[in-house]
Motif scaffolding. Sequence first.
Motif, PDB file in Angstrom:
ATOM      1  N   ARG A  37     -80.423 -31.000  19.910  1.00  0.00           N
ATOM      2  CA  ARG A  37     -81.747 -30.683  20.443  1.00  0.00           C
ATOM      3  C   ARG A  37     -81.797 -30.973  21.936  1.00  0.00           C
ATOM      4  NH1 ARG A  37     -85.364 -35.460  17.520  1.00  0.00           N
ATOM      5  NH2 ARG A  37     -84.590 -37.236  18.773  1.00  0.00           N
ATOM      6  N   GLN A  38     -82.687 -30.251  22.588  1.00  0.00           N
ATOM      7  CA  GLN A  38     -82.873 -30.453  24.015  1.00  0.00           C
ATOM      8  C   GLN A  38     -84.357 -30.408  24.340  1.00  0.00           C
ATOM      9  OE1 GLN A  38     -80.650 -27.779  26.564  1.00  0.00           O
ATOM     10  NE2 GLN A  38     -80.787 -29.212  28.282  1.00  0.00           N
ATOM     11  N   ALA A  39     -84.856 -31.537  24.820  1.00  0.00           N
ATOM     12  CA  ALA A  39     -86.253 -31.628  25.235  1.00  0.00           C
ATOM     13  C   ALA A  39     -86.341 -31.261  26.718  1.00  0.00           C
ATOM     14  CB  ALA A  39     -86.777 -33.037  25.007  1.00  0.00           C
ATOM     15  N   PRO A  40     -87.520 -30.849  27.176  1.00  0.00           N
ATOM     16  CA  PRO A  40     -87.685 -30.480  28.592  1.00  0.00           C
ATOM     17  C   PRO A  40     -87.256 -31.611  29.525  1.00  0.00           C
ATOM     18  CG  PRO A  40     -89.590 -29.804  27.340  1.00  0.00           C
ATOM     19  CD  PRO A  40     -88.752 -30.632  26.411  1.00  0.00           C
ATOM     20  N   GLY A  41     -86.409 -31.277  30.488  1.00  0.00           N
ATOM     21  CA  GLY A  41     -85.975 -32.258  31.462  1.00  0.00           C
ATOM     22  C   GLY A  41     -84.926 -33.225  30.982  1.00  0.00           C
ATOM     23  N   GLU A  45     -78.766 -33.300  23.110  1.00  0.00           N
ATOM     24  CA  GLU A  45     -78.240 -34.438  22.376  1.00  0.00           C
ATOM     25  C   GLU A  45     -77.956 -34.041  20.926  1.00  0.00           C
ATOM     26  OE1 GLU A  45     -81.119 -37.603  22.195  1.00  0.00           O
ATOM     27  OE2 GLU A  45     -82.610 -36.382  21.183  1.00  0.00           O
ATOM     28  N   ARG A  46     -76.973 -34.734  20.374  1.00  0.00           N
ATOM     29  CA  ARG A  46     -76.619 -34.469  18.985  1.00  0.00           C
ATOM     30  C   ARG A  46     -77.640 -35.124  18.064  1.00  0.00           C
ATOM     31  NH1 ARG A  46     -70.762 -36.225  17.007  1.00  0.00           N
ATOM     32  NH2 ARG A  46     -71.743 -38.262  16.908  1.00  0.00           N
ATOM     33  N   VAL A  47     -78.048 -34.384  17.042  1.00  0.00           N
ATOM     34  CA  VAL A  47     -79.000 -34.895  16.060  1.00  0.00           C
ATOM     35  C   VAL A  47     -78.284 -35.273  14.768  1.00  0.00           C
ATOM     36  CG1 VAL A  47     -81.019 -34.312  14.664  1.00  0.00           C
ATOM     37  CG2 VAL A  47     -80.884 -33.534  17.043  1.00  0.00           C
ATOM     38  N   ALA A  48     -77.479 -34.349  14.251  1.00  0.00           N
ATOM     39  CA  ALA A  48     -76.784 -34.589  12.991  1.00  0.00           C
ATOM     40  C   ALA A  48     -75.621 -33.624  12.878  1.00  0.00           C
ATOM     41  CB  ALA A  48     -77.721 -34.414  11.803  1.00  0.00           C
ATOM     42  N   ARG A  52     -66.381 -30.524   7.312  1.00  0.00           N
ATOM     43  CA  ARG A  52     -65.852 -29.740   6.211  1.00  0.00           C
ATOM     44  C   ARG A  52     -65.724 -30.601   4.955  1.00  0.00           C
ATOM     45  NH1 ARG A  52     -62.921 -25.097   5.821  1.00  0.00           N
ATOM     46  NH2 ARG A  52     -62.828 -24.889   8.088  1.00  0.00           N
ATOM     47  N   GLY A  53     -65.386 -31.865   5.139  1.00  0.00           N
ATOM     48  CA  GLY A  53     -65.253 -32.783   4.004  1.00  0.00           C
ATOM     49  C   GLY A  53     -66.549 -33.474   3.622  1.00  0.00           C
ATOM     50  N   ASP A  54     -67.673 -32.956   4.110  1.00  0.00           N
ATOM     51  CA  ASP A  54     -69.003 -33.482   3.805  1.00  0.00           C
ATOM     52  C   ASP A  54     -69.263 -34.860   4.408  1.00  0.00           C
ATOM     53  OD1 ASP A  54     -69.240 -31.897   0.559  1.00  0.00           O
ATOM     54  OD2 ASP A  54     -69.928 -31.235   2.519  1.00  0.00           O
ATOM     55  N   GLY A  55     -68.504 -35.208   5.439  1.00  0.00           N
ATOM     56  CA  GLY A  55     -68.875 -36.379   6.198  1.00  0.00           C
ATOM     57  C   GLY A  55     -70.118 -36.082   7.012  1.00  0.00           C
ATOM     58  N   ILE A  56     -71.034 -37.039   7.086  1.00  0.00           N
ATOM     59  CA  ILE A  56     -72.312 -36.822   7.759  1.00  0.00           C
ATOM     60  C   ILE A  56     -72.555 -37.941   8.758  1.00  0.00           C
ATOM     61  CG2 ILE A  56     -74.817 -36.818   7.442  1.00  0.00           C
ATOM     62  CD1 ILE A  56     -74.383 -35.334   4.816  1.00  0.00           C
ATOM     63  N   ASN A  57     -73.110 -37.554   9.882  1.00  0.00           N
ATOM     64  CA  ASN A  57     -73.458 -38.545  10.899  1.00  0.00           C
ATOM     65  C   ASN A  57     -74.792 -38.161  11.520  1.00  0.00           C
ATOM     66  OD1 ASN A  57     -73.294 -39.347  14.045  1.00  0.00           O
ATOM     67  ND2 ASN A  57     -72.226 -40.854  12.802  1.00  0.00           N
ATOM     68  N   TYR A  58     -75.639 -39.151  11.729  1.00  0.00           N
ATOM     69  CA  TYR A  58     -76.960 -38.924  12.330  1.00  0.00           C
ATOM     70  C   TYR A  58     -77.110 -39.731  13.615  1.00  0.00           C
ATOM     71  CZ  TYR A  58     -78.344 -37.109   7.741  1.00  0.00           C
ATOM     72  OH  TYR A  58     -78.434 -36.384   6.579  1.00  0.00           O
ATOM     73  N   ALA A  59     -77.883 -39.205  14.524  1.00  0.00           N
ATOM     74  CA  ALA A  59     -78.293 -39.983  15.682  1.00  0.00           C
ATOM     75  C   ALA A  59     -79.208 -41.106  15.213  1.00  0.00           C
ATOM     76  CB  ALA A  59     -79.019 -39.095  16.680  1.00  0.00           C
ATOM     77  N   ASP A  60     -79.147 -42.230  15.895  1.00  0.00           N
ATOM     78  CA  ASP A  60     -79.972 -43.370  15.500  1.00  0.00           C
ATOM     79  C   ASP A  60     -81.457 -43.017  15.462  1.00  0.00           C
ATOM     80  OD1 ASP A  60     -77.957 -45.919  17.202  1.00  0.00           O
ATOM     81  OD2 ASP A  60     -77.747 -44.976  15.235  1.00  0.00           O
ATOM     82  N   PRO A  86     -93.889 -37.089  17.975  1.00  0.00           N
ATOM     83  CA  PRO A  86     -93.965 -36.268  19.188  1.00  0.00           C
ATOM     84  C   PRO A  86     -92.642 -36.255  19.966  1.00  0.00           C
ATOM     85  CG  PRO A  86     -95.973 -37.535  18.955  1.00  0.00           C
ATOM     86  CD  PRO A  86     -95.045 -38.011  17.869  1.00  0.00           C
ATOM     87  N   GLU A  87     -91.904 -37.336  19.937  1.00  0.00           N
ATOM     88  CA  GLU A  87     -90.632 -37.386  20.670  1.00  0.00           C
ATOM     89  C   GLU A  87     -89.549 -36.528  20.024  1.00  0.00           C
ATOM     90  OE1 GLU A  87     -92.487 -40.002  19.635  1.00  0.00           O
ATOM     91  OE2 GLU A  87     -91.192 -41.683  18.983  1.00  0.00           O
ATOM     92  N   ASP A  88     -89.816 -35.966  18.857  1.00  0.00           N
ATOM     93  CA  ASP A  88     -88.884 -35.015  18.248  1.00  0.00           C
ATOM     94  C   ASP A  88     -89.073 -33.603  18.807  1.00  0.00           C
ATOM     95  OD1 ASP A  88     -89.456 -36.720  15.160  1.00  0.00           O
ATOM     96  OD2 ASP A  88     -87.679 -36.886  16.445  1.00  0.00           O
ATOM     97  N   THR A  89     -90.093 -33.418  19.619  1.00  0.00           N
ATOM     98  CA  THR A  89     -90.335 -32.105  20.212  1.00  0.00           C
ATOM     99  C   THR A  89     -89.167 -31.681  21.090  1.00  0.00           C
ATOM    100  OG1 THR A  89     -92.736 -32.365  20.178  1.00  0.00           O
ATOM    101  CG2 THR A  89     -91.834 -30.830  21.795  1.00  0.00           C
ATOM    102  N   ALA A  90     -88.618 -30.506  20.800  1.00  0.00           N
ATOM    103  CA  ALA A  90     -87.442 -30.023  21.520  1.00  0.00           C
ATOM    104  C   ALA A  90     -87.082 -28.637  20.997  1.00  0.00           C
ATOM    105  CB  ALA A  90     -86.253 -30.961  21.327  1.00  0.00           C
ATOM    106  N   VAL A  91     -86.153 -27.997  21.698  1.00  0.00           N
ATOM    107  CA  VAL A  91     -85.495 -26.821  21.149  1.00  0.00           C
ATOM    108  C   VAL A  91     -84.292 -27.313  20.355  1.00  0.00           C
ATOM    109  CG1 VAL A  91     -84.329 -24.648  21.644  1.00  0.00           C
ATOM    110  CG2 VAL A  91     -86.260 -25.378  23.060  1.00  0.00           C
ATOM    111  N   TYR A  92     -84.194 -26.898  19.111  1.00  0.00           N
ATOM    112  CA  TYR A  92     -83.118 -27.319  18.231  1.00  0.00           C
ATOM    113  C   TYR A  92     -82.074 -26.209  18.136  1.00  0.00           C
ATOM    114  CZ  TYR A  92     -85.603 -31.506  16.852  1.00  0.00           C
ATOM    115  OH  TYR A  92     -86.221 -32.733  16.853  1.00  0.00           O
TER     116      TYR A  92
END
Length: 115
Positions: A37-41, A45-48, A52-60, A86-92
Amino acid sequence: VHLVESGGGLVQTGGSLTLSCVVSGNILGPDVLGWFRQAPGKQRERVAIITRGDGINYADAVKGRFTISRDNAKNTVYLRMDSLKPEDTAVYYCNAYRPMDYDDWGQGTQVTVSS
């Protein structure tokens, strides 16, 4: 590969949205599918990500609120977003990555969370 996102929109704080990304165009599937996602200004940043092996990682910032998943039969990766702030506002953006082959992006979908 070609990626098309959908599912963005306007939602109130605490609400939920599910983003979808359809992946097509390459017989060799990606090793990693991800949502950024990218917020104005701000920088993108990576979100999740899901491997291929179904490993998953999330941003804190989204742990416990967002869930990434995929449907291989539909060539689709999803991002379920709950308890939006509100801080989740962004282009995904959806991303597909295969080492030494491709690192491609979708056109993006706007998510706006009103306070």
